[in-house]
Design an enzyme around this catalytic site. Structure first.
Site, PDB file in Angstrom:
ATOM      1  N   LYS A  52       1.720   3.556  79.184  1.00  0.00           N
ATOM      2  CA  LYS A  52       1.045   4.578  79.978  1.00  0.00           C
ATOM      3  C   LYS A  52       0.216   5.430  79.029  1.00  0.00           C
ATOM      4  O   LYS A  52       0.751   6.195  78.230  1.00  0.00           O
ATOM      5  CB  LYS A  52       2.048   5.449  80.739  1.00  0.00           C
ATOM      6  CG  LYS A  52       1.386   6.480  81.641  1.00  0.00           C
ATOM      7  CD  LYS A  52       2.431   7.278  82.404  1.00  0.00           C
ATOM      8  CE  LYS A  52       1.785   8.316  83.304  1.00  0.00           C
ATOM      9  NZ  LYS A  52       2.781   9.131  84.023  1.00  0.00           N
TER      10      LYS A  52
ATOM     11  N   ARG B 103      -4.172  14.558  89.695  1.00  0.00           N
ATOM     12  CA  ARG B 103      -3.654  15.925  89.541  1.00  0.00           C
ATOM     13  C   ARG B 103      -3.821  16.704  90.836  1.00  0.00           C
ATOM     14  O   ARG B 103      -2.958  17.497  91.224  1.00  0.00           O
ATOM     15  CB  ARG B 103      -4.378  16.617  88.385  1.00  0.00           C
ATOM     16  CG  ARG B 103      -4.343  15.837  87.061  1.00  0.00           C
ATOM     17  CD  ARG B 103      -3.112  16.117  86.235  1.00  0.00           C
ATOM     18  NE  ARG B 103      -2.912  15.115  85.190  1.00  0.00           N
ATOM     19  CZ  ARG B 103      -3.519  15.103  84.014  1.00  0.00           C
ATOM     20  NH1 ARG B 103      -4.411  16.041  83.734  1.00  0.00           N
ATOM     21  NH2 ARG B 103      -3.243  14.173  83.122  1.00  0.00           N
TER      22      ARG B 103
ATOM     23  N   ARG C 231      -0.989  15.788  77.808  1.00  0.00           N
ATOM     24  CA  ARG C 231       0.279  15.068  77.611  1.00  0.00           C
ATOM     25  C   ARG C 231       0.201  14.110  76.426  1.00  0.00           C
ATOM     26  O   ARG C 231       0.890  13.094  76.390  1.00  0.00           O
ATOM     27  CB  ARG C 231       0.634  14.315  78.891  1.00  0.00           C
ATOM     28  CG  ARG C 231       0.822  15.237  80.099  1.00  0.00           C
ATOM     29  CD  ARG C 231       1.290  14.467  81.322  1.00  0.00           C
ATOM     30  NE  ARG C 231       1.633  15.383  82.385  1.00  0.00           N
ATOM     31  CZ  ARG C 231       1.054  15.418  83.587  1.00  0.00           C
ATOM     32  NH1 ARG C 231       0.080  14.560  83.861  1.00  0.00           N
ATOM     33  NH2 ARG C 231       1.428  16.280  84.496  1.00  0.00           N
TER      34      ARG C 231
ATOM     35  N   GLU D  89       6.589  -0.371  72.442  1.00  0.00           N
ATOM     36  CA  GLU D  89       7.192   0.232  73.631  1.00  0.00           C
ATOM     37  C   GLU D  89       7.738  -0.862  74.553  1.00  0.00           C
ATOM     38  O   GLU D  89       8.812  -0.710  75.153  1.00  0.00           O
ATOM     39  CB  GLU D  89       6.159   1.072  74.382  1.00  0.00           C
ATOM     40  CG  GLU D  89       5.675   2.315  73.650  1.00  0.00           C
ATOM     41  CD  GLU D  89       6.620   3.499  73.808  1.00  0.00           C
ATOM     42  OE1 GLU D  89       7.691   3.337  74.449  1.00  0.00           O
ATOM     43  OE2 GLU D  89       6.288   4.578  73.297  1.00  0.00           O
TER      44      GLU D  89
ATOM     45  N   LYS E 257      -0.738   1.154  82.510  1.00  0.00           N
ATOM     46  CA  LYS E 257      -1.430   2.182  83.294  1.00  0.00           C
ATOM     47  C   LYS E 257      -2.290   3.025  82.360  1.00  0.00           C
ATOM     48  O   LYS E 257      -1.756   3.519  81.357  1.00  0.00           O
ATOM     49  CB  LYS E 257      -0.389   3.064  84.001  1.00  0.00           C
ATOM     50  CG  LYS E 257      -0.974   4.179  84.853  1.00  0.00           C
ATOM     51  CD  LYS E 257       0.147   5.006  85.494  1.00  0.00           C
ATOM     52  CE  LYS E 257      -0.425   6.109  86.363  1.00  0.00           C
ATOM     53  NZ  LYS E 257       0.626   6.963  86.963  1.00  0.00           N
TER      54      LYS E 257
ATOM     55  N   SER F 153      -6.144   6.751  89.990  1.00  0.00           N
ATOM     56  CA  SER F 153      -7.005   7.578  90.840  1.00  0.00           C
ATOM     57  C   SER F 153      -8.459   7.617  90.383  1.00  0.00           C
ATOM     58  O   SER F 153      -9.382   7.552  91.205  1.00  0.00           O
ATOM     59  CB  SER F 153      -6.442   8.997  90.904  1.00  0.00           C
ATOM     60  OG  SER F 153      -6.374   9.588  89.612  1.00  0.00           O
TER      61      SER F 153
ATOM     62  N   TYR G 111      -4.686   2.099  95.564  1.00  0.00           N
ATOM     63  CA  TYR G 111      -4.814   2.891  96.786  1.00  0.00           C
ATOM     64  C   TYR G 111      -5.514   2.111  97.895  1.00  0.00           C
ATOM     65  O   TYR G 111      -5.521   2.550  99.048  1.00  0.00           O
ATOM     66  CB  TYR G 111      -5.544   4.196  96.474  1.00  0.00           C
ATOM     67  CG  TYR G 111      -4.797   5.020  95.451  1.00  0.00           C
ATOM     68  CD1 TYR G 111      -3.698   5.779  95.829  1.00  0.00           C
ATOM     69  CD2 TYR G 111      -5.155   5.017  94.099  1.00  0.00           C
ATOM     70  CE1 TYR G 111      -2.977   6.513  94.893  1.00  0.00           C
ATOM     71  CE2 TYR G 111      -4.435   5.742  93.158  1.00  0.00           C
ATOM     72  CZ  TYR G 111      -3.346   6.483  93.556  1.00  0.00           C
ATOM     73  OH  TYR G 111      -2.628   7.189  92.629  1.00  0.00           O
TER      74      TYR G 111
END
Length: 333
Positions: A203, A213, A224, A240, A255, A281, A320
């Site tokens: 990610k 957001r 982040r 990871e 992602k 998004s 989506y």
């Protein structure tokens, strides 16, 4: 030397001469069962709230979420990934609304489970960012940094309440070190061995999260970057990946999807578990905005982006457009 016919002897265009031929020799095919619908449910609203940066996507009420789940199931979509949006006054430093058995996400899981049962895979976002007043994915230490190990304790609680609510798959998305192992132990300790873990393995810290957001009413200040991955790195993702599998991940995710197809391909080549990719998004918003301007063909662009993600190695795609695309695929059969 024998010469067959005229130059050129090799004519790959023969396999592109018409739609039937192209369909027959297609190497990659998109199916409704490849798709997972991310959905937002917001506490305290009586009508769906449109997300301005994501035309066509809404923050659902409990009732409209149930309807969206049924629509997705009927279209043949594989699963639904749920995100809860609590009332602002319920946010705090520990994200306690996220571990409240009667919190909005747990209520939504129960609602969807009652509506569709096991006919649609119910997934839940396992992260604190929607529920904290500072908007970070974990608990903050006194110096303002995200406290990894204190956050893991919250994730364990969160996994258990989501499992008790009836979720099939939890998706730890906070990028805390050790999160998969802690969540697996937490689930097993309450007899929820059958609940799967979809690890957000790679990610990245991305500019494409912007519209999300708004979708979750984020309170984030800053960024982040201390826990999400650096866009410059690939080997880090593979490390990871190794850790997540060692800790018990059943499925893994990359992602965002589109800007990281190279990472997706490397991950898919490296594992024998299902690989998901999240078309996020910002990827959605760019296509919708360009289509609204008349600059691209919307349906063809959607299909091309999804096909590219699958071609790179994704066995599951969070998008989506999941229900819309699944309906289109069914109609085209």
């Amino acid at each position: 030397m024998t010469v067959y016919g005229s130059f050129p002897g090799a004519r790959p265009r023969r396999l592109r001469v018409n739609p039937a031929m192209r369909r027959m020799v297609a190497e990659t095919r998109l199916h409704a069962a490849d798709l997972i619908l991310p959905a937002f449910v917001r506490e305290g609203i009586s009508e769906p709230v449109p997300i301005q940066a994501m035309p066509g996507v809404v923050q659902h009420t409990r009732d409209t979420l149930r309807k969206a789940a049924v629509e997705a199931r009927e279209a043949g979509v594989a699963g639904i990934m749920l995100f809860g949006v609590p009332e602002d006054e319920k946010k705090d430093g520990l994200g306690t609304a996220g571990t409240d058995p009667d919190g909005i996400l747990q209520v939504a899981i129960r609602d969807v489970k009652a509506e569709v049962g096991d006919e649609l895979v119910i997934m839940s976002d396992l992260c604190l960012d929607e529920y904290t007043d500072h908007g970070h994915c974990g608990v903050l230490a006194a110096d303002g940094r995200v406290d990894n190990d204190a956050t893991l304790e919250r994730y364990a609680e969160m996994a258990q309440v989501q499992a008790d609510a009836g979720v099939h798959v939890v998706g730890p998305s906070g990028m805390m070190d050790g999160q998969i192992g802690v969540v697996r132990d937490a689930l097993d300790s309450i007899g929820k061995e059958d609940v799967s873990i979809l690890a957000y393995t790679a990610k990245y810290s991305s500019a494409f999260y912007g519209p999300f957001r708004e979708a979750v009413g984020s309170s984030l200040q800053g960024d982040r970057k201390t826990y999400q991955q650096d866009p410059a790195n690939v080997r880090e993702s593979l490390r990871e990946l190794s850790l997540d599998l060692e800790e018990g991940a059943d499925m893994v995710m990359v992602k965002p999807a589109g800007p990281y197809l190279d990472v997706l391909a490397k991950v898919a080549e490296s594992v024998d578990v299902p690989v998901a990719a999240y078309q996020i998004s910002g990827e959605y918003a760019m296509v919708e905005a360009a289509a609204e301007k008349g600059w691209i063909d919307r349906e063809k662009a959607i299909a091309e982006t999804l096909l590219g993600i699958k071609r790179a190695g994704a066995s599951m795609i969070l998008t989506y457009w999941a229900t819309e695309v699944a309906q289109g695929l069914r109609a085209a059969r």
